[in-house]
Structure formats: C-alpha cells, structure tokens
Design an enzyme around this catalytic site. Structure first.
Site, short mmCIF file in Angstrom:
data_model
loop_
_atom_site.label_atom_id
_atom_site.label_comp_id
_atom_site.label_asym_id
_atom_site.label_seq_id
_atom_site.Cartn_x
_atom_site.Cartn_y
_atom_site.Cartn_z
N ARG A 61 -3.24 -5.04 15.56
CA ARG A 61 -4.40 -5.79 15.08
C ARG A 61 -3.99 -7.11 14.43
O ARG A 61 -2.99 -7.19 13.71
CB ARG A 61 -5.20 -4.96 14.07
CG ARG A 61 -5.89 -3.76 14.67
CD ARG A 61 -6.79 -3.10 13.64
NE ARG A 61 -7.90 -3.98 13.25
CZ ARG A 61 -8.74 -3.72 12.26
NH1 ARG A 61 -8.58 -2.62 11.53
NH2 ARG A 61 -9.72 -4.54 11.97
N TYR A 74 -5.99 -10.63 12.46
CA TYR A 74 -7.21 -11.30 12.06
C TYR A 74 -7.50 -12.42 13.06
O TYR A 74 -6.57 -12.95 13.69
CB TYR A 74 -7.07 -11.90 10.67
CG TYR A 74 -7.01 -10.87 9.56
CD1 TYR A 74 -8.06 -9.98 9.35
CD2 TYR A 74 -5.92 -10.80 8.70
CE1 TYR A 74 -8.01 -9.04 8.32
CE2 TYR A 74 -5.87 -9.88 7.67
CZ TYR A 74 -6.92 -9.00 7.49
OH TYR A 74 -6.87 -8.08 6.47
N ASP A 112 -13.13 3.51 -0.12
CA ASP A 112 -12.68 3.40 1.27
C ASP A 112 -11.39 4.18 1.56
O ASP A 112 -10.80 4.03 2.62
CB ASP A 112 -12.51 1.93 1.67
CG ASP A 112 -11.32 1.26 0.99
OD1 ASP A 112 -10.73 1.85 0.05
OD2 ASP A 112 -10.98 0.13 1.40
N ASP A 119 -7.20 -3.55 -3.07
CA ASP A 119 -6.69 -4.79 -2.49
C ASP A 119 -6.64 -5.90 -3.52
O ASP A 119 -7.47 -5.98 -4.43
CB ASP A 119 -7.57 -5.24 -1.33
CG ASP A 119 -7.59 -4.26 -0.19
OD1 ASP A 119 -6.57 -3.60 0.05
OD2 ASP A 119 -8.64 -4.13 0.48
#
Length: 294
Positions: A134, A136, A167, A172
């Site tokens: 993955r 961004y 989550d 973060d």
C-alpha cells in the site's frame, strides 16, 4: 537470502529504558529502570534531573528483506542484541510532558509503513491490501508514527466522539518539525493538539506533536502556538487525513470534536486513557485477539 542490515546511531538512541509492561509512573526524585534478562527483571535507580538525564540504552534497528517488498521488516533490538517490541517495550513517558515517538513513515514519503501489531516483536512493515503493497496517493508532509504503550480499545465507545469505538491500534502521531525522520527512529516529542479522526466509523486519534530537537520546539506548547508559529499546519493535517482515501474511490474521513483540533490538555488525556487501555491489554484483562503481546 533476504538482506539483513543493522543500523545503530545517535538517531536510534532513546531517552528512557526498556520497562516492565505497565503504565510508567515517574517519581519526582528517581526513576526505576527495568530490563528483561532471561526472564528476570534487573532494577536500578537513577536520579532524575530532566529528560536527558534518564538512562540512555542503545536501540538498534535491524532490516530484514528489501524495502518495498512483502517480506521487508524493520526489527528493534536492545543493547544486548535481543529483539524487542517497539510497541510494548519502548516506554511511553519520559517525564515533564515528554513522550517517545516512533517514526513509521518519514515526511515526504508515501509508502504506508506501520507496526505489525499481529506479528512477533511487532516490527515495522509496509501495509498490504489484497496482497499488494500500500502507498498513499501522495506524500505525507510530516513525520508520522505511533506512541508506544498506547492502544485504542475497539470495545470502548468514546462518548465525546460520537460514541466511536477505538481502531485497535496504537495512537498515531503527526510530528510537525522541520527534520525528516527515518523509519524506526525514536524521537522525544511534546504533544500540542489532538484530532479525533473517524475512519469508517472507528476512532483514530491523531496527536499533533513536535520533536524537542526542532529549532522552534520552545516556541510551541499548545494548540494556539501551532497556529501562530506553524500557520495553516493544523488545517493542512486535518485536510490531508480527511481526503487521502478519496483518490481510491472511498468517502472522506470525518472528524469529531466539532471538526477542530483539541488542545494540549485534551491530547494528554487521550494519551493517558490509551496508555491505560494498553496496560489492560498486556495484562490480558482484555482479550487480545490476533494482536501480538510479545
């Protein structure tokens, strides 16, 4: 054979020590520092004058595999060469409102790196979807990573943020300093604000912080200072995380708390609550599911 590289430098030295797995409470005059050694805990007392006075063990990062491949991992090693978990074994608190922050994604990069919470020793890897790495859709403009020893409990509804559940990840951090971090680098940061992102119904806190090594760190101590000395940054962070999924055909993320950043005190409350949730997790007071506690 997969490539292996061990990196050890001042940038990988943390202020703190590998601690027993419970919320760290620092007394005014001393700090208990515990190391795991053949299942025994060795404890030593050191006088605490300020953050830089805390014992500084050398933390190394060990790369296995090639970057941007499915088997690439960045492991963390203690000063004896044993693997440790960046999530569980690096301490959260350093005292005086300062915390350890682990860089997963350096600023101006797009590979979606993250701590593998379901793997032994929780190394950093590149996230995947349907077997593909993955990225961004565009670079992230700040250093991005996690606060160790925190956890957003998916069984806990937050009444202040639309009743959203956690989550299932560490908290973060968006670090706004001018220097570009490195994957696995541990920085001393002070929180300045918090954004309550709601991602597909899950609460995903973003703590806005700054490295103590940044030249402007002394100028910013709360959310209003960020707007004064880093004008437009809080809006840019919110908009970046709101919109980054849109190019993939997904809806924009939402934000609670009136779509505005909360202040430092609120950020510290989030850190305290998620540290307490993490402590319950590692004590197995809450089912871990597929999460690794090693």
């Amino acid at each position: 054979m997969a490539a292996t590289r061990v990196i050890s430098s001042a940038s990988n030295t943390i202020s703190g020590a590998l601690l027993s797995r419970s919320p760290l409470k620092i007394k005014p005059q001393s700090l208990s520092v515990c190391f795991k050694n053949n299942n025994r805990l060795l404890t030593q007392k050191r006088r605490l004058f300020n953050c830089s006075a805390i014992y500084n063990p050398q933390i190394q990062t060990k790369e296995e595999g090639q970057p941007e491949t499915l088997d690439y991992r960045v492991f963390f090693l203690d000063n004896s060469g044993k693997k440790i978990s960046p999530w569980h074994d690096i301490p959260l608190h350093l005292g005086d409102g300062v915390f350890n922050f682990i860089v997963e994604i350096p600023k101006e990069s797009s590979a979606k790196m993250e701590v593998a919470t379901d793997e032994l020793f929780t190394p950093i890897k590149q996230d995947t979807k349907k077997g593909k790495l993955r990225y961004y859709p565009y670079n992230i403009n700040w250093n991005y990573g996690l606060l160790p020893q925190t956890w957003e409990d998916p069984s806990l509804a937050n009444a202040e943020v639309e009743g959203a559940f956690g989550d299932n990840d560490p908290v973060d951090v968006v670090e706004i300093g001018e220097s570009r971090g490195k994957i696995g680098q541990v920085l001393k940061v002070k929180p300045l604000a918090a954004l309550a992102m709601i991602d597909e119904g899950e609460l995903d806190w973003k703590i806005v912080a700054i490295s103590l090594d940044d030249p402007r760190a002394s100028l910013v101590n709360d959310v209003d200072d960020v707007e004064k000395h880093f004008p437009g940054t809080l809006t840019a962070i919110r908009d970046w995380f709101r919109d980054y999924k849109i190019p993939d055909g997904k809806p924009a993320n939402k934000f609670g708390l009136g779509n505005k950043p909360a202040n430092k005190d609120f950020a510290l409350k989030v850190i305290t609550e998620t540290n307490e949730s993490w402590a319950k997790l590692v004590k197995r007071s809450i089912p871990a599911g597929e999460l690794s506690l090693v």
